[in-house]
Write a protein that holds these residues in place. Structure first.
Motif, PDB file in Angstrom:
ATOM      1  N   THR A   1     -33.470  10.587 -29.066  1.00 33.05           N
ATOM      2  CA  THR A   1     -33.427  11.548 -28.014  1.00 33.05           C
ATOM      3  C   THR A   1     -33.596  11.024 -26.683  1.00 33.05           C
ATOM      4  N   ALA A   2     -33.623  11.643 -25.485  1.00 32.93           N
ATOM      5  CA  ALA A   2     -33.779  10.869 -24.320  1.00 32.93           C
ATOM      6  C   ALA A   2     -34.893  10.216 -24.188  1.00 32.93           C
ATOM      7  N   ASN A   3     -35.982  10.715 -24.863  1.00 32.55           N
ATOM      8  CA  ASN A   3     -37.322   9.602 -24.809  1.00 32.55           C
ATOM      9  C   ASN A   3     -38.103  10.040 -26.075  1.00 32.55           C
ATOM     10  N   THR A   4     -37.629   8.845 -26.880  1.00 27.98           N
ATOM     11  CA  THR A   4     -38.160   8.770 -28.353  1.00 27.98           C
ATOM     12  C   THR A   4     -39.341   7.890 -28.102  1.00 27.98           C
ATOM     13  N   ALA A   5     -40.541   8.623 -28.060  1.00 25.48           N
ATOM     14  CA  ALA A   5     -41.867   7.795 -28.044  1.00 25.48           C
ATOM     15  C   ALA A   5     -42.191   7.214 -29.548  1.00 25.48           C
ATOM     16  N   THR A   6     -43.050   6.043 -29.330  1.00 26.46           N
ATOM     17  CA  THR A   6     -43.443   5.370 -30.282  1.00 26.46           C
ATOM     18  C   THR A   6     -44.873   5.440 -30.754  1.00 26.46           C
ATOM     19  N   GLY A   7     -45.322   6.513 -29.881  1.00 24.62           N
ATOM     20  CA  GLY A   7     -46.868   6.852 -30.520  1.00 24.62           C
ATOM     21  C   GLY A   7     -47.839   6.147 -29.506  1.00 24.62           C
ATOM     22  N   ALA A   8     -49.165   6.013 -30.029  1.00 24.82           N
ATOM     23  CA  ALA A   8     -50.141   5.590 -29.372  1.00 24.82           C
ATOM     24  C   ALA A   8     -50.053   3.774 -29.478  1.00 24.82           C
ATOM     25  N   ALA A   9     -49.578   3.423 -30.391  1.00 25.72           N
ATOM     26  CA  ALA A   9     -49.107   1.824 -30.492  1.00 25.72           C
ATOM     27  C   ALA A   9     -47.843   1.582 -30.530  1.00 25.72           C
ATOM     28  N   LEU A  10     -47.659   0.024 -30.145  1.00 20.75           N
ATOM     29  CA  LEU A  10     -46.395  -0.352 -30.196  1.00 20.75           C
ATOM     30  C   LEU A  10     -45.953  -0.639 -31.834  1.00 20.75           C
ATOM     31  N   LEU A  11     -44.789   0.047 -32.131  1.00 14.84           N
ATOM     32  CA  LEU A  11     -44.176  -0.259 -33.419  1.00 14.84           C
ATOM     33  C   LEU A  11     -43.125  -1.360 -33.050  1.00 14.84           C
ATOM     34  N   GLY A  12     -42.860  -2.169 -34.344  1.00 17.62           N
ATOM     35  CA  GLY A  12     -41.725  -3.009 -34.247  1.00 17.62           C
ATOM     36  C   GLY A  12     -42.174  -4.417 -34.320  1.00 17.62           C
ATOM     37  N   THR A  13     -41.281  -5.358 -34.131  1.00 19.20           N
ATOM     38  CA  THR A  13     -41.697  -6.729 -34.165  1.00 19.20           C
ATOM     39  C   THR A  13     -41.770  -7.234 -32.587  1.00 19.20           C
ATOM     40  N   ILE A  14     -42.810  -7.774 -32.362  1.00 22.02           N
ATOM     41  CA  ILE A  14     -43.022  -8.034 -30.755  1.00 22.02           C
ATOM     42  C   ILE A  14     -41.785  -8.941 -30.251  1.00 22.02           C
ATOM     43  N   ALA A  15     -41.349  -9.876 -30.916  1.00 21.46           N
ATOM     44  CA  ALA A  15     -40.438 -10.490 -30.442  1.00 21.46           C
ATOM     45  C   ALA A  15     -39.140 -10.113 -30.265  1.00 21.46           C
ATOM     46  N   TYR A  16     -38.807  -8.858 -30.548  1.00 24.44           N
ATOM     47  CA  TYR A  16     -37.602  -8.000 -30.377  1.00 24.44           C
ATOM     48  C   TYR A  16     -38.143  -6.555 -29.671  1.00 24.44           C
ATOM     49  N   LEU A  17     -39.029  -6.399 -29.008  1.00 26.19           N
ATOM     50  CA  LEU A  17     -39.296  -5.153 -28.423  1.00 26.19           C
ATOM     51  C   LEU A  17     -38.452  -5.247 -26.922  1.00 26.19           C
ATOM     52  N   SER A  18     -37.963  -4.109 -26.546  1.00 23.44           N
ATOM     53  CA  SER A  18     -37.565  -4.064 -25.262  1.00 23.44           C
ATOM     54  C   SER A  18     -38.595  -3.604 -24.250  1.00 23.44           C
ATOM     55  N   PRO A  19     -38.132  -4.049 -23.009  1.00 19.14           N
ATOM     56  CA  PRO A  19     -39.153  -4.025 -22.042  1.00 19.14           C
ATOM     57  C   PRO A  19     -39.822  -2.272 -21.956  1.00 19.14           C
ATOM     58  N   GLU A  20     -38.872  -1.549 -22.228  1.00 19.79           N
ATOM     59  CA  GLU A  20     -39.468  -0.078 -21.947  1.00 19.79           C
ATOM     60  C   GLU A  20     -40.265   0.271 -23.018  1.00 19.79           C
ATOM     61  N   LEU A  21     -40.167  -0.311 -24.466  1.00 19.61           N
ATOM     62  CA  LEU A  21     -40.950  -0.015 -25.341  1.00 19.61           C
ATOM     63  C   LEU A  21     -42.503  -0.696 -25.030  1.00 19.61           C
TER      64      LEU A  21
END
Length: 652
Positions: A167-187
């Motif tokens: 969606t236009a703003n797909t939120a990840t929730g309270a914590a960052l999800l994914g692998t830190i080395a590949y997270l985008s600035p907006e995440l």
């Protein structure tokens, strides 16, 4: 592929259909096994969620979401999902089995890929990701571990465990999800992901394939996340000069900090990659983006008079045959009227031009620098509130007097984690901007793991970031957790044993027992060194001592060279026995044979003296009461324990 026969899942039959053969891999949320589908007689990969996560509804929902997301895709570059179900308390997912390696394993073996290899892999990944984006799915966890390279040459994307509807703003929730080395600035800054967040991760992967390293490094995840949010990814050619400029530009486009400056989705990046491949395959050919030749203007244009714009031949004036009659008054009146009309029209046009210019200037000022102007909200992530307020005020915004607060696992406590509206927004100058200040990571209870096994501790600490385990020798059994530590806000190690709470996703280090050091007492030096080498310790002969209980030449004990814990790779000192210590022979002259014998035997010596051979000696030991006149060896000399001392006596 390693088979772990101690895994209770090995040999188990799931749902009466899938027979588990061996373990393939283990992750933070699930373990993947090789299994046989007995109904269709084919090999499959079955992913089983960890049992300790069964009571966590969010983990279970995320696991089921992977099945739904992958099942919506049917593409040769996406791992197929066949089935999903529940086995006892654990959810499972049945997927296509691809014998081969991951892109991470390929990079570990070869480090740097050629531009052609990198583009081939990226093309396949983009093709599969384009299908996901077309279906409205954002992967959100793209990394080399999730790119599978099959033995038959197929390349597929797997692990849609973090996928969400785009969606236009797909939120990840309270914590960052994914692998830190590949997270985008907006995440990192806002916790918002869309298709362009996947593009950023692919740009980092392309950089890693071309250079053999990730663009950002740091001892703590927080440092890497801060670089993603505030720095610009360097060109791959700065680390590997053999990278062509076209791939430099592709990486910079995909990893732009502003998502508006990136490709809108995987299809757009794939089209550009195909153009780059054509240019690199034929450098002498035309460039991928050629200048367009606009069509020429029309040959003729109709003039207001109806002419074509060509030179016109005017008809000759008719010559009057009669006398010419002058009409001076009418002609002057007519010319004056025409001139007056032209002057009025000129004044009106001039006034109109002035009004339009004033309106244009006013509108330009209003929307350019006046109250109606719009401007981008500055990115103040990671700054203290005072500096952030000053930056926003100088940009023409009003800062709300009361900042909000939110938890952040990557932004230090007291610093700005984001703004509302966020840094990618364009709003009118004079708008109110609210600062959101980090409270630091959310505090979670620390499970009790000291004294348990390392495996149980790893499972229990899934909410934290586990660092490489520290091992040391200890009297405890091998694999026992001896200590658990983390870091404080200053990065100083702190003991977490008995701690009530600790920050979510913060680094945790376990200290695990290697078991006791081998007992080398009583062994020869060579045998002791061999036993120590078996546990990766080095033994060096450092000295000798007398010992009553250890034979000469054998090891008495080992000693650490340095204080603190003993770890693999350390060196220990071996103390070697010189045998029993020498004993000074006392002066027993003048004492009776009985008294001297008792004293010498008490020191560990053997005692002898000549026996009486007379007939009367047959009935009693009469010499026992005679005085000692000398010893052999003499008094004052030394002898080892067990040596024989001969006594001489005088018959009165």
């Amino acid at each position: 592929m390693s088979v772990n026969q101690t895994d209770p899942m090995i040999g188990r039959l799931i749902e009466g259909r899938y027979e588990v053969r061996s373990r393939i891999a283990r992750g933070g949320m699930a373990t993947v096994y090789l299994a046989t589908d007995l109904r269709l007689e084919r090999r499959v990969a079955i992913k089983i969620m960890h049992g300790h996560l069964a009571d966590d509804a969010s983990f279970k929902e995320r696991f089921i979401q992977e099945a739904r997301s992958a099942a919506r895709l049917a593409h040769p570059n996406v791992v197929n999902v066949f089935d999903q179900g529940q086995d006892d308390d654990s959810a499972y997912l049945v997927m296509e089995y691809l014998p081969g390696i991951t892109l991470r394993e390929l990079l570990q073996d070869h480090k740097v890929l050629t531009p052609e290899q990198a583009m081939d892999i990226l093309e396949a990944v983009l093709a599969g990701l384009a299908a996901a984006h077309r279906a409205g799915i954002v992967h959100r966890d793209l990394k080399p571990e999730n790119v599978l390279l099959a033995d038959d040459g197929r390349i597929k994307i797997g692990d849609f465990g973090l996928a969400r509807a785009a969606t236009a703003n797909t939120a990840t929730g309270a914590a960052l999800l994914g692998t830190i080395a590949y997270l985008s600035p907006e995440l990192v800054t806002r916790g918002i992901a869309d298709t362009r967040s996947d593009i950023y991760a692919l740009g980092i992967m392309l950089y890693e394939m071309l250079t053999g390293e990730q663009p950002y490094k740091g001892d703590q995840p927080m440092q890497i996340a801060y670089q993603h949010a505030n720095d610009t990814v360097p060109t791959p050619s700065s680390a590997n000069p053999r990278v062509p400029v076209e791939l430099d530009e592709l990486v910079l486009w995909a990893t732009a900090r502003d998502p508006e400056q990136r490709p809108r989705d995987a299809r757009a990046l794939l089209d550009q990659l195909l153009d780059v491949q054509r240019v690199l395959a034929d450098p002498s050919g035309p460039p991928a983006h050629r200048t367009m030749v606009l069509p020429a203007a029309g040959a003729t244009s109709v003039l207001p008079s109806g002419g074509t714009g060509e030179t016109q031949i005017l008809p000759k004036a008719r010559h009057r045959t009669g006398p010419v009659q002058a009409e001076p008054d009418d002609a002057a009146t007519t010319l004056a009227a025409v001139a007056d009309r032209r002057r009025r029209r000129g004044r009106v046009l001039m006034a109109l031009v002035v009004v339009v210019a004033l309106l244009a200037g006013g509108v330009g000022w209003w929307f350019g620098s006046g109250p109606g102007a719009q401007a981008s909200v500055p990115d103040v992530t990671g700054q203290d509130p005072a500096a952030a307020s000053a930056a926003l005020t100088s940009a023409g915004f009003v800062v709300a007097p009361d900042p909000q607060s939110d938890f952040s696992p990557v932004v230090p406590t007291g610093q700005v984690t984001r703004t509302d509206p966020d840094a990618t927004s364009r709003v009118q100058k004079g708008s109110t901007i609210t600062l959101v200040v980090s409270q630091g990571p959310r505090q979670l209870p620390v499970p009790t793991v000291v004294g348990g096994t390392a495996k149980a501790a790893t499972d229990a600490l899934s909410d934290f970031t586990l660092q490489p385990t520290s091992s040391q020798f200890d009297a405890s059994a091998a694999g026992t957790v001896l200590a658990i530590s983390g870091v404080d806000d200053a990065g100083t190690p702190v003991d977490l044993a008995g701690a009530a709470q600790y920050g979510e996703q913060q680094p945790v280090t376990l200290t695990v027992s290697l078991g006791p050091v081998p007992d080398v007492a009583g062994l020869s030096v060579a045998d002791a060194q061999s036993a120590l080498a078996g546990v990766q310790l080095t033994g060096v002969e450092s000295g000798t001592e007398f010992s009553d209980g250890v034979t000469s030449g054998e090891v008495i004990r080992y000693e650490q060279q340095a204080e603190g814990a003993l770890r693999q790779g350390d060196t220990v000192n071996l103390v070697v026995s010189k045998g029993p210590p020498p004993i000074t022979i006392p002066d027993v002259r003048g004492k009776t044979i009985d008294a001297a014998t008792s004293q010498l035997q008490g020191l560990g010596f053997r005692v002898s003296y000549p026996r009486c051979t007379a007939f009367t000696c047959a009935f009693y030991d009469w010499e026992a009461s005679l005085p000692v006149t000398a010893t052999d060896p003499e008094a004052g000399l030394t002898a080892t324990k067990g040596a024989t001392i001969t006594l001489s006596y005088r018959v009165e």
